[in-house]
Design a protein around this motif. Structure first.
Motif, PDB file in Angstrom:
ATOM      1  N   SER A  18      -3.345  10.447  -2.709  1.00  0.00           N
ATOM      2  CA  SER A  18      -4.210   9.200  -3.311  1.00  0.00           C
ATOM      3  C   SER A  18      -3.541   7.873  -3.184  1.00  0.00           C
ATOM      4  CB  SER A  18      -3.962   9.640  -5.061  1.00  0.00           C
ATOM      5  OG  SER A  18      -4.800   8.655  -5.902  1.00  0.00           O
ATOM      6  N   PRO A  19      -4.401   7.241  -2.797  1.00  0.00           N
ATOM      7  CA  PRO A  19      -4.012   5.717  -2.332  1.00  0.00           C
ATOM      8  C   PRO A  19      -3.720   4.869  -3.638  1.00  0.00           C
ATOM      9  CG  PRO A  19      -6.129   5.712  -1.806  1.00  0.00           C
ATOM     10  CD  PRO A  19      -5.811   7.245  -2.130  1.00  0.00           C
ATOM     11  N   SER A  20      -2.636   3.848  -3.549  1.00  0.00           N
ATOM     12  CA  SER A  20      -2.480   2.895  -4.427  1.00  0.00           C
ATOM     13  C   SER A  20      -1.712   1.613  -3.826  1.00  0.00           C
ATOM     14  CB  SER A  20      -1.410   3.548  -5.769  1.00  0.00           C
ATOM     15  OG  SER A  20      -0.086   3.512  -5.244  1.00  0.00           O
ATOM     16  N   TYR A  69       0.785  -1.168   0.115  1.00  0.00           N
ATOM     17  CA  TYR A  69       0.118  -0.116   0.163  1.00  0.00           C
ATOM     18  C   TYR A  69       0.795   1.200  -0.093  1.00  0.00           C
ATOM     19  CZ  TYR A  69      -3.773   3.208   1.590  1.00  0.00           C
ATOM     20  OH  TYR A  69      -4.513   4.419   1.492  1.00  0.00           O
ATOM     21  N   ARG A  70       0.486   2.179  -0.898  1.00  0.00           N
ATOM     22  CA  ARG A  70       1.075   3.406  -0.826  1.00  0.00           C
ATOM     23  C   ARG A  70       0.347   4.621  -0.878  1.00  0.00           C
ATOM     24  NH1 ARG A  70       5.734   2.316  -5.301  1.00  0.00           N
ATOM     25  NH2 ARG A  70       6.522   0.138  -4.415  1.00  0.00           N
ATOM     26  N   GLU A  71       0.781   5.781  -0.675  1.00  0.00           N
ATOM     27  CA  GLU A  71      -0.139   7.108  -0.767  1.00  0.00           C
ATOM     28  C   GLU A  71       0.943   7.819  -1.460  1.00  0.00           C
ATOM     29  OE1 GLU A  71      -2.050   8.911   2.483  1.00  0.00           O
ATOM     30  OE2 GLU A  71      -3.249   7.063   2.902  1.00  0.00           O
ATOM     31  N   ALA A  72       0.366   8.563  -2.633  1.00  0.00           N
ATOM     32  CA  ALA A  72       1.158   9.548  -3.385  1.00  0.00           C
ATOM     33  C   ALA A  72       1.356  10.800  -2.614  1.00  0.00           C
ATOM     34  CB  ALA A  72       0.330   9.841  -4.649  1.00  0.00           C
ATOM     35  N   ALA A  73       1.972  11.596  -3.094  1.00  0.00           N
ATOM     36  CA  ALA A  73       2.166  12.972  -2.733  1.00  0.00           C
ATOM     37  C   ALA A  73       0.865  13.594  -2.482  1.00  0.00           C
ATOM     38  CB  ALA A  73       3.065  13.867  -3.315  1.00  0.00           C
ATOM     39  N   TRP A  99      -1.645  -2.954 -10.549  1.00  0.00           N
ATOM     40  CA  TRP A  99      -1.804  -1.707  -9.818  1.00  0.00           C
ATOM     41  C   TRP A  99      -3.274  -1.421  -9.594  1.00  0.00           C
ATOM     42  CZ3 TRP A  99       1.898   1.183  -7.959  1.00  0.00           C
ATOM     43  CH2 TRP A  99       3.356   0.916  -8.432  1.00  0.00           C
ATOM     44  N   ALA A 100      -3.724  -1.172  -8.425  1.00  0.00           N
ATOM     45  CA  ALA A 100      -5.107  -0.621  -7.996  1.00  0.00           C
ATOM     46  C   ALA A 100      -4.991   0.597  -7.541  1.00  0.00           C
ATOM     47  CB  ALA A 100      -5.628  -1.588  -6.885  1.00  0.00           C
ATOM     48  N   TRP A 101      -6.033   1.352  -7.603  1.00  0.00           N
ATOM     49  CA  TRP A 101      -6.123   2.753  -7.269  1.00  0.00           C
ATOM     50  C   TRP A 101      -7.527   3.220  -6.175  1.00  0.00           C
ATOM     51  CZ3 TRP A 101      -1.651   4.832  -8.810  1.00  0.00           C
ATOM     52  CH2 TRP A 101      -0.928   4.256  -9.865  1.00  0.00           C
ATOM     53  N   ARG A 102      -7.032   4.042  -5.536  1.00  0.00           N
ATOM     54  CA  ARG A 102      -8.104   4.438  -4.695  1.00  0.00           C
ATOM     55  C   ARG A 102      -8.875   3.741  -3.615  1.00  0.00           C
ATOM     56  NH1 ARG A 102      -7.661   7.074  -9.013  1.00  0.00           N
ATOM     57  NH2 ARG A 102      -9.095   6.099 -10.596  1.00  0.00           N
ATOM     58  N   ALA A 103     -10.129   3.427  -3.833  1.00  0.00           N
ATOM     59  CA  ALA A 103     -10.881   2.416  -2.598  1.00  0.00           C
ATOM     60  C   ALA A 103     -10.434   1.121  -3.101  1.00  0.00           C
ATOM     61  CB  ALA A 103     -12.264   2.799  -2.847  1.00  0.00           C
TER      62      ALA A 103
END
Length: 164
Positions: free
Chosen positions: A25-27, A18-22, A57-61
């Motif tokens: 936005s979660p990915s 799990y990561r969060e962009a600057a 790759w998955a994004w947001r929820a």
């Protein structure tokens, strides 16, 4: 404009991270192993042929739900946009296949799964805890990293469970 949509059936090969962009936005990402099976006429049995690996790759929820729901080795079905990346490292040309996931789910032809709807976090009435007692940890599938949704089974007695 024209994107290649694919559906890949395989197994989770790496723990989803799990990561969060600057911008917040979660990915999340994980490796997916898809092994081709062929009928071996001489042995009269199914045999593994080759395995293809994809970075999903998955994004947001979807990113939070992937991390909360998937473990290494589980069978999944992934649908999304296929992207082939080409790069050069140490003088060698490398190709990698990535999937920007639109949907990820367990492969129910190989097992069962329990669905838990994710709802927005809301405050629950606080109950005083006994001195020296530590709060119980929620199971991995109960909450996603960026969401504070309590497990309905862990709601204090007398409190209203979250809506579904």
């Amino acid at each position: 404009m024209n994107e290649t949509l694919v559906t890949v059936v395989g197994n989770v090969a790496t723990e989803p991270d799990y990561r969060e962009a600057a911008n917040g936005s979660p990915s999340s990402r994980f490796r997916l192993a898809a092994t081709v099976r062929r009928w071996d006429r001489s042995k009269e049995e199914w045999a593994d042929a080759y395995t293809s690996f994809y970075t999903v790759w998955a994004w947001r929820a979807l990113a939070a739900n992937v991390v909360a729901s998937l473990d290494v080795g589980e069978p999944v079905v992934v649908q999304g946009k296929l992207r082939i990346r080409e790069e050069e490292r140490e003088g060698k040309r490398w190709l990698s296949a990535e999937i920007d996931a639109v949907s990820v789910g367990h492969d129910l032809s190989r097992g069962t799964s329990v669905f838990r709807r994710v709802s927005p976090a809301r405050a629950l009435p606080a109950e005083p805890s006994a001195p020296g007692s530590a709060p119980e940890a929620a199971p991995k599938s109960a909450t996603a990293p960026s969401q504070a949704v309590p497990d309905p089974a862990a709601v204090p007695v007398g409190a209203e469970p979250p809506p579904f």
